[in-house]
Scaffold this active site. Structure first.
Site, short mmCIF file in Angstrom:
data_model
loop_
_atom_site.label_atom_id
_atom_site.label_comp_id
_atom_site.label_asym_id
_atom_site.label_seq_id
_atom_site.Cartn_x
_atom_site.Cartn_y
_atom_site.Cartn_z
N GLN A 126 1.02 -0.75 0.21
CA GLN A 126 0.64 0.20 -0.02
C GLN A 126 1.01 1.12 0.31
O GLN A 126 0.41 2.32 -0.56
CB GLN A 126 -1.18 -0.39 1.33
CG GLN A 126 -2.18 -1.31 1.01
CD GLN A 126 -3.36 -1.01 2.65
OE1 GLN A 126 -2.62 -0.14 3.38
NE2 GLN A 126 -4.22 -1.25 1.70
N ASP A 129 2.20 2.03 -3.68
CA ASP A 129 1.08 1.99 -4.80
C ASP A 129 0.87 3.95 -5.31
O ASP A 129 0.90 4.56 -4.75
CB ASP A 129 -0.55 1.35 -4.09
CG ASP A 129 -1.50 1.55 -5.05
OD1 ASP A 129 -1.34 2.16 -6.28
OD2 ASP A 129 -1.94 1.28 -4.74
#
Length: 373
Positions: A126, A129
């Protein structure tokens, strides 16, 4: 281990792939960092800011010389990478589907091209990203762009001269950009509604204080693809969705569309007839305009007017917030490389799950399954 930071050359690109914050962190890992002169100028970061934290500043040829890793925001023109070391990594947003020929050129240069937008949407990735970090800012900026074009106020205002009604904002596509658009429009005082093909987003819409607009008559269609992305919908669902949206959109002052399907043209969400049903002075912001557009008649890089409705099609919206977008993008790149940094080897070593997902080229060949398939 030498890391090169390139100055962006794409038209309108104002971001930079490293900041003094991330350069300092790379240096602390033991890396040598070289920044192309002027790389941060358009993001309010001058060469001295990079020099002060241990980077060397020079021409493109100087920073590329013997570089092991090359960082960029957008994929650089292969012709500008003369002298790059065989086997060097290139980590950037490479637009693999839209710039397929460029990927072949990277393979011909015998470099390892890593497409950061192919980062798998898993928990441990995450923080790496770039799509999420940049979409978050795009959703925020889309609302500000809409407010700039809209000739009225957003919140309800009660004054001695009378009451000003709150603007009605409709967000189509509730991914990262859509959620931020909802939150921003709510903070500005608008009445907000939203829709998505993924039924799981209904709770997210409600949690932000907006009204969910969903097709209830077509059962069993979730629209959830791999990695949380939307997928192409059935004709039955599309018809039901179009009918629902048509009745709702005519009552809206502002519509923001964010729907994208990786590797395909953006789905058409708003037709010319639906635009004509909106009242003059309304605004539509199409965040998918560079992928073909969600809105019929939207033009990439322009604000056009149809049936009295202004259709905003700004390109590269995150770049319109260059300083913050650069800071987040640079952290994504640092989080990625540092997560795989092998202290003994003095360099990052990728694992299969993430390495195979983002690697486009290796040893002179295109190797990514999504491109070969």
């Amino acid at each position: 281990m030498k890391i090169a930071v390139l100055k962006e050359t794409a038209a309108g690109e104002r971001r930079v792939s490293a900041t003094p914050e991330t350069v300092k962190k790379f240096v602390s890992l033991g890396a040598e960092v070289a920044v192309e002169s002027g790389a941060g100028d358009t993001a309010s970061l001058d060469d001295n800011a990079f020099s002060a934290v241990g980077a060397t500043v020079g021409s493109r040829a100087e920073v590329l010389a013997n570089a092991d890793i090359v960082l960029g925001v957008q994929g650089p023109d292969p012709a500008s990478l003369g002298g790059i070391k065989p086997g060097a990594w290139l980590a950037a947003g490479l637009n693999p589907f839209g710039e397929r020929a460029r990927v072949d050129h990277y393979a011909a240069l015998n470099i390892e091209a890593l497409a950061m937008e192919f980062m798998p949407r898993i928990t441990r990735a995450q923080s790496m990203d770039i799509l999420s970090s940049q979409s978050n800012l795009a959703g925020y900026k889309a609302v500000l762009d809409a407010a700039g074009e809209y000739g009225r106020a957003f919140p309800m205002m009660m004054t001695a001269a009378g009451t000003v009604s709150a603007a009605k904002v409709f967000v189509m596509g509730v991914g990262v950009a859509g959620l931020q658009a909802i939150a921003t429009a709510r903070r500005l005082g608008a009445q907000v509604s939203a829709t998505d093909v993924r039924s799981a987003t209904k709770e997210q819409i409600l949690s932000l204080g907006a009204k969910p607009i969903f097709v209830e008559s077509v059962a069993g269609i979730e629209g959830e693809g791999s990695g949380g992305y939307a997928t192409e919908m059935s004709d039955e669902y599309k018809a039901a969705q179009a009918e629902l949206v048509s009745s709702h959109i005519a009552k809206q002052d502002i519509v923001i569309t964010t729907a994208l399907i990786p590797g395909r043209p953006a789905p058409r969400l708003i037709s010319d007839a639906q635009i004509a049903s909106m009242r003059p002075g309304s605004v539509i912001v199409d965040l998918a305009v560079e992928a073909g557009g969600n809105v019929e008649g939207a033009v990439a890089g322009e604000v056009v007017e149809k049936h009295g409705v202004r259709i905003v099609g700004h390109k590269n919206v995150p770049s319109r917030l260059a300083s913050d977008a650069s800071a987040l993008f640079a952290r994504n790149l640092y989080n990625f490389l540092s997560a795989f940094w092998d202290k003994e080897a003095g360099k990052p070593v990728l694992d299969e799950e993430i390495g195979d997902a983002i690697r486009l080229t290796r040893e002179g060949k295109v190797v990514n399954e999504r491109l070969l398939g």
